[in-house]
Design a protein around this motif. Structure first.
Motif, PDB file in Angstrom:
ATOM      1  N   GLU A 174       0.835  -1.208   0.000  1.00 21.86           N
ATOM      2  CA  GLU A 174       0.000   0.000   0.000  1.00 21.86           C
ATOM      3  C   GLU A 174       0.870   1.258   0.000  1.00 21.86           C
ATOM      4  O   GLU A 174       0.573   2.240  -0.679  1.00 21.86           O
ATOM      5  N   LEU A 188      -6.361  -0.026 -11.746  1.00 21.97           N
ATOM      6  CA  LEU A 188      -7.357  -0.401 -10.741  1.00 21.97           C
ATOM      7  C   LEU A 188      -8.223  -1.582 -11.194  1.00 21.97           C
ATOM      8  O   LEU A 188      -9.252  -1.870 -10.581  1.00 21.97           O
ATOM      9  N   GLY A 199      -6.752  -2.416  -6.085  1.00 19.90           N
ATOM     10  CA  GLY A 199      -6.005  -1.170  -5.929  1.00 19.90           C
ATOM     11  C   GLY A 199      -4.585  -1.248  -6.446  1.00 19.90           C
ATOM     12  O   GLY A 199      -3.678  -0.633  -5.877  1.00 19.90           O
TER      13      GLY A 199
END
Ligand SMILES: [Zn+2]
Length: 255
Positions: A174, A188, A199
């Motif tokens: 992330e 995406l 993501g």
């Protein structure tokens, strides 16, 4: 997006000789050592190493970064050169940097080597001389805490990455996506290369021993590191954007 890349990569190419020359000069200027682990045609393939400059050796992290295994993915070698030039490395890290695993591929703008072998499928029962030499070099190195393999994908709609993290360590995925987002769109899609994605992150459920053709990452996760990422910059975007995407991802992982 350029829309140029149909059926393969048709974008910019690079002068790999110049990029490698510049990488070695820059690395030497910043105190790295270079070991030639293989000669392929005219090319001497270097492994660059930067020692830790921390006062205590206790908490040294060993980080492996490689790129240039696919000769039609120019952003990787340019990204490693930029990282060397910027020279922002964590103090308590040893960095093992392979600036180009397939230079002949770049002279041909081809994914494979001079015989058309995709080296990134050759790490289980290696046949290509480049792969065998690379594995022999890897066997002489200590275990790594993290590996990062820099790639491009001519079919993707933005940057994405694969995570291998079998021990469920703190994920860096992330963090990397957040950093890349500032310089390059993220893919995406909910399905990337046939795998579930979320993501821009693909966490494949792969058991290397069930797969016959190993990419470099399978060798690394099986033998050298328990956490690692394959970074994929989108080839349909301008080359400087792809280079920045890879550089930002590496910097976020190392921070
Ligand atoms: Zn690739």
């Amino acid at each position: 997006m350029s829309g140029k890349n149909h059926g393969g990569y048709h974008g910019e190419t690079i002068d790999i000789r110049a990029v490698l020359r510049e990488s070695e000069i820059t690395a030497r200027q910043h105190g790295w050592t270079a070991e030639i682990f293989h000669e392929a045609g005219e090319f001497k393939l270097p492994a660059l190493k930067r020692g830790s400059v921390a006062s205590s050796q206790k908490s040294v992290a060993r980080i492996y970064i490689s790129t240039g295994i696919h000769g039609d993915e120019p952003a990787g070698p340019l990204a490693e050169l930029k990282l060397l030039q910027e020279n922002h490395w964590p103090e308590n890290a040893e960095i093992f940097l392979l600036p180009c695993l397939n230079p002949i591929g770049f002279t041909l703008n081809s994914r494979g080597n001079s015989s058309g072998v995709d080296l990134n499928r050759d790490y289980r029962n290696p046949k290509a001389a480049e792969t065998r030499a690379h594995i022999a070099w890897l066997e002489r190195q200590p275990k790594f805490d993290l590996y990062l393999c820099l790639h491009e994908d001519w079919e993707s709609h933005g940057f994405y990455l694969y995570e291998q993290n079998p021990d469920a360590k703190i994920s860096l995925a992330e963090k990397m996506i957040e950093a890349v987002k500032k310089v390059c769109p993220i893919d995406l899609s909910e399905n990337i290369e046939g795998r579930a994605a979320h993501g821009g992150i693909v966490r494949p459920n792969i058991l290397p021993h069930e797969r016959p053709d190993w990419p470099e990452a399978f060798y690394l996760i099986t033998h050298k590191a328990r956490q690692g990422y394959t970074l994929e910059a989108p080839s349909d975007f301008p080359l400087p954007v792809r280079v920045d995407a890879l550089v930002e991802a590496v910097n976020a992982a190392l921070a």
